[in-house]
Design a protein around this motif. Structure first.
Motif, mmCIF file in Angstrom:
data_model
loop_
_atom_site.group_PDB
_atom_site.id
_atom_site.type_symbol
_atom_site.label_atom_id
_atom_site.label_comp_id
_atom_site.label_asym_id
_atom_site.label_seq_id
_atom_site.Cartn_x
_atom_site.Cartn_y
_atom_site.Cartn_z
ATOM 1 N N PRO A 2 0.833 -1.197 0.000
ATOM 2 C CA PRO A 2 0.000 0.000 0.000
ATOM 3 C C PRO A 2 0.867 1.247 0.000
ATOM 4 C CG PRO A 2 -0.002 -1.080 2.170
ATOM 5 C CD PRO A 2 0.799 -1.947 1.239
ATOM 6 N N SER A 3 0.373 2.318 -0.664
ATOM 7 C CA SER A 3 1.170 3.541 -0.696
ATOM 8 C C SER A 3 0.827 4.435 0.498
ATOM 9 C CB SER A 3 0.951 4.266 -2.013
ATOM 10 O OG SER A 3 -0.434 4.457 -2.174
ATOM 11 N N ASP A 4 -0.326 4.162 1.175
ATOM 12 C CA ASP A 4 -0.726 5.003 2.307
ATOM 13 C C ASP A 4 0.216 4.813 3.480
ATOM 14 O OD1 ASP A 4 -4.260 4.308 1.786
ATOM 15 O OD2 ASP A 4 -2.847 5.631 0.731
ATOM 16 N N ARG A 5 0.436 5.914 4.215
ATOM 17 C CA ARG A 5 1.269 5.801 5.424
ATOM 18 C C ARG A 5 0.497 5.077 6.511
ATOM 19 N NH1 ARG A 5 5.983 7.928 6.643
ATOM 20 N NH2 ARG A 5 5.668 7.750 8.885
ATOM 21 N N VAL A 6 1.161 4.182 7.204
ATOM 22 C CA VAL A 6 0.539 3.475 8.316
ATOM 23 C C VAL A 6 0.891 4.239 9.589
ATOM 24 C CG1 VAL A 6 0.458 1.306 9.595
ATOM 25 C CG2 VAL A 6 0.783 1.279 7.105
ATOM 26 N N PRO A 7 -0.136 4.685 10.363
ATOM 27 C CA PRO A 7 0.165 5.476 11.549
ATOM 28 C C PRO A 7 1.057 4.713 12.523
ATOM 29 C CG PRO A 7 -2.216 5.167 11.277
ATOM 30 C CD PRO A 7 -1.554 4.421 10.180
ATOM 31 N N TYR A 8 1.902 5.451 13.197
ATOM 32 C CA TYR A 8 2.818 4.937 14.235
ATOM 33 C C TYR A 8 3.964 4.087 13.695
ATOM 34 C CZ TYR A 8 -0.913 6.362 17.408
ATOM 35 O OH TYR A 8 -1.850 7.087 18.066
ATOM 36 N N LEU A 9 3.773 3.468 12.543
ATOM 37 C CA LEU A 9 4.782 2.519 12.045
ATOM 38 C C LEU A 9 6.072 3.263 11.687
ATOM 39 C CD1 LEU A 9 5.401 -0.414 11.102
ATOM 40 C CD2 LEU A 9 4.539 0.251 8.846
ATOM 41 N N THR A 10 7.194 2.697 12.105
ATOM 42 C CA THR A 10 8.488 3.293 11.785
ATOM 43 C C THR A 10 8.625 3.511 10.270
ATOM 44 O OG1 THR A 10 10.870 2.856 11.710
ATOM 45 C CG2 THR A 10 9.479 0.944 11.846
ATOM 46 N N ASP A 11 9.320 4.598 9.928
ATOM 47 C CA ASP A 11 9.567 4.879 8.509
ATOM 48 C C ASP A 11 10.216 3.688 7.824
ATOM 49 O OD1 ASP A 11 8.570 7.381 8.712
ATOM 50 O OD2 ASP A 11 10.514 8.415 8.754
ATOM 51 N N LYS A 12 11.034 2.964 8.599
ATOM 52 C CA LYS A 12 11.794 1.880 7.976
ATOM 53 C C LYS A 12 10.876 0.799 7.413
ATOM 54 C CE LYS A 12 15.554 2.173 11.347
ATOM 55 N NZ LYS A 12 14.841 2.121 12.630
ATOM 56 N N LEU A 13 9.672 0.674 8.002
ATOM 57 C CA LEU A 13 8.774 -0.396 7.537
ATOM 58 C C LEU A 13 7.572 0.122 6.766
ATOM 59 C CD1 LEU A 13 8.833 -2.936 10.522
ATOM 60 C CD2 LEU A 13 9.984 -3.094 8.317
ATOM 61 N N GLN A 14 7.552 1.452 6.514
ATOM 62 C CA GLN A 14 6.441 1.965 5.693
ATOM 63 C C GLN A 14 6.516 1.287 4.324
ATOM 64 O OE1 GLN A 14 3.869 3.848 6.450
ATOM 65 N NE2 GLN A 14 4.514 4.424 8.516
ATOM 66 N N GLY A 15 5.372 0.860 3.830
ATOM 67 C CA GLY A 15 5.350 0.213 2.512
ATOM 68 C C GLY A 15 5.400 -1.299 2.597
ATOM 69 N N PHE A 16 5.725 -1.841 3.765
ATOM 70 C CA PHE A 16 5.803 -3.301 3.835
ATOM 71 C C PHE A 16 4.450 -3.962 4.096
ATOM 72 C CE2 PHE A 16 10.288 -2.337 4.016
ATOM 73 C CZ PHE A 16 10.824 -3.343 3.244
ATOM 74 N N GLY A 17 3.516 -3.244 4.729
ATOM 75 C CA GLY A 17 2.158 -3.765 4.875
ATOM 76 C C GLY A 17 2.102 -5.119 5.573
ATOM 77 N N THR A 18 1.021 -5.848 5.289
ATOM 78 C CA THR A 18 0.846 -7.198 5.836
ATOM 79 C C THR A 18 1.359 -8.177 4.804
ATOM 80 O OG1 THR A 18 -1.170 -6.454 6.866
ATOM 81 C CG2 THR A 18 -0.875 -8.829 6.725
ATOM 82 N N THR A 19 2.037 -9.250 5.226
ATOM 83 C CA THR A 19 2.576 -10.147 4.199
ATOM 84 C C THR A 19 1.421 -10.771 3.421
ATOM 85 O OG1 THR A 19 2.684 -12.361 5.144
ATOM 86 C CG2 THR A 19 4.384 -10.794 5.855
ATOM 87 N N ILE A 20 1.674 -10.994 2.172
ATOM 88 C CA ILE A 20 0.670 -11.558 1.277
ATOM 89 C C ILE A 20 0.227 -12.939 1.750
ATOM 90 C CG2 ILE A 20 2.311 -12.667 -0.285
ATOM 91 C CD1 ILE A 20 -0.744 -10.768 -1.468
ATOM 92 N N PHE A 21 1.132 -13.624 2.479
ATOM 93 C CA PHE A 21 0.793 -14.985 2.912
ATOM 94 C C PHE A 21 -0.352 -14.948 3.909
ATOM 95 C CE2 PHE A 21 5.227 -14.776 1.718
ATOM 96 C CZ PHE A 21 5.182 -15.626 0.629
ATOM 97 N N ALA A 22 -0.329 -13.956 4.792
ATOM 98 C CA ALA A 22 -1.411 -13.809 5.754
ATOM 99 C C ALA A 22 -2.709 -13.496 5.005
ATOM 100 C CB ALA A 22 -1.078 -12.690 6.738
ATOM 101 N N GLU A 23 -2.630 -12.575 4.048
ATOM 102 C CA GLU A 23 -3.840 -12.187 3.311
ATOM 103 C C GLU A 23 -4.409 -13.382 2.539
ATOM 104 O OE1 GLU A 23 -3.353 -8.887 0.534
ATOM 105 O OE2 GLU A 23 -5.193 -9.466 -0.505
ATOM 106 N N MET A 24 -3.545 -14.107 1.855
ATOM 107 C CA MET A 24 -4.032 -15.183 0.991
ATOM 108 C C MET A 24 -4.481 -16.401 1.810
ATOM 109 S SD MET A 24 -4.291 -14.266 -2.069
ATOM 110 C CE MET A 24 -3.936 -12.732 -2.865
#
Ligand SMILES: Cc1ncc(COP(=O)(O)O)c(C=O)c1O
Length: 390
Positions: A2-24
């Motif tokens: 996702p391109s949206d910023r995730v609140p509170y999440l460190t800049d280092k992990l912005q953009g990593f989101g939830t792993t696709i394995f969890a979603e699928m």
């Protein structure tokens, strides 16, 4: 991602989101689909290994094991490296037990890298590599492997190396492509590592899952590499115990010490009763390891013709649990993410869009990964469904 910023999440992990394995995997449950997404077998591993874990629990092996791992497992890992690769490691200073290969990778990357250091690695890649490199404040420099052979371009690799490169991270047999690097390819990598004084991290979790007589060549066996390589593996794939998360690394004491310094503050230790059980597995006779590969090869040979008949372009796979297909003959827009999100609803099968394994997403947009580490009847039913509504 996702391109949206995730609140509170460190800049280092912005953009990593939830792993696709969890979603699928959640989608597989919600739609009651066959899950050929996440790579886990649907049968149990060797009886001796399971019994050893039960016996360990019943005999009170239920408290923190020693920080580097239980001596019985470290000794078994040392014997395994000697038996299969002729490599000798001191179980006390050169072997570290970890919470799966995932923690071995995290410990190695966090323990070795400083901000701004660069890691040269191949894409597609196992998804934790980039996240751990980002957590270390370091920079991933991916070199793309392209189908059908998934070889690398030596010039691209050379161009990726700079004065900041500290680590060369190599996965063979390779997830998600099933590529097994040849001796020539490995020699090229070894020469680069030596010329540029790089540390090599070798992710070899699929070391025993090879087909058609393909050979796994452990990177540390190449001349000059043993003393600059951390070899990482785990019991999950070899003994069908992915949920136990018993992994390890082997390497020269200085590298293992650096990785252990980070690892001790991650989990510290894990899986006491599973450690002696994996030790039993590692000492199983050669027949077990050969049978494992033959069994998986038969599963591969069950799924691949079915995928082909369903209309996909299917790329060869020489190892691992996985096969990659090009979906464009079936879905001309080549949007693998949309394809995988719709597939469970359309025909009750879950697969993984390969773009999640790439830093350069467009390289993997049209590619999808299926896992074949499932029972024959499950694979047959998946093929039937895919051929009906691909
Ligand atoms: C290439 C690769 N490395 C590491 C791992 C993680 O292994 P473990 O489950 O032992 O943490 C996986 C698991 O899928 C993998 O595919």
């Amino acid at each position: 991602m996702p391109s949206d910023r995730v609140p509170y999440l460190t800049d280092k992990l912005q953009g990593f989101g939830t792993t696709i394995f969890a979603e699928m995997s959640a989608l597989a449950t919600a739609t009651d689909s066959i899950n050929l997404g996440q790579g886990f077998p649907d049968t149990d591993g060797p009886r001796e290994v399971l019994d050893a874990a039960v016996a360990a629990i019943n005999s009170g092996v239920n408290q923190y094991p020693p920080g580097p791992g239980m001596p019985v497992l470290r000794a078994a890992i040392a014997r395994h490296q000697q038996r299969f690769y002729g490599l000798s490691y001191d179980p006390d200073s050169e072997i570290l037990v970890t919470a799966g290969a995932t923690e071995a990778l995290a410990g190695a990357l966090l323990g070795l890298l400083d901000g701004g250091d660069e890691v040269v690695l191949f894409e597609p890649m196992y998804d934790s590599y980039q996240a751990c490199i980002a957590l270390a404040g370091a920079v991933a420099k991916p070199v793309t492997l392209r189908p059908p052979s998934y070889g690398f371009d030596p010039d691209e690799l050379r161009a990726a190396i700079t004065s900041k490169t500290k680590v060369l991270l190599v996965n063979t047999p390779h997830n998600p492509t099933g590529k097994v690097l040849s001796r020539d390819e490995l020699q090229f990598l070894a020469d680069i590592a030596i010329d540029h004084d790089l540390v090599v991290i070798a992710d070899e979790v699929y070391e025993h899952l090879l087909f058609d007589g393909a050979q796994h060549i452990a990177l540390a066996t190449l001349p000059g590499l043993r003393d600059r390589t951390l070899s990482i593996s785990s019991g999950g794939k070899t003994f069908n115990t992915t949920g136990w998360k018993i992994g390890w690394m082997c390497g020269p004491a200085a590298l293992v010490t650096a990785a252990r310094t980070a690892k001790q503050f991650l989990t510290y230790v894990n899986g006491a009763p599973f450690q002696p059980a994996i030790a039993v597995g590692l000492d199983l006779p050669d027949d077990f390891f050969l049978g494992l590969a033959a069994d998986l090869q038969a599963k591969r040979d069950r799924l691949l013709p079915g995928l082909h008949a369903a209309g996909f372009e299917v790329f060869p796979t020489s190892g691992t649990y996985f096969v990659t297909v090009d979906i464009r003959p079936v879905q001309p827009d080549g949007d693998g993410m949309a394809f995988c999100r719709a597939l469970p609803h359309r025909c009750g099968v879950v697969a993984i869009p390969n773009e999640v394994f790439y830093a350069n997403k467009h390289e993997g947009r049209h590619l999808v990964r299926f896992a074949f580490c499932k029972r024959a009847e499950v694979l047959d039913e998946a093929v039937r469904r895919l051929q009906t509504h691909p």
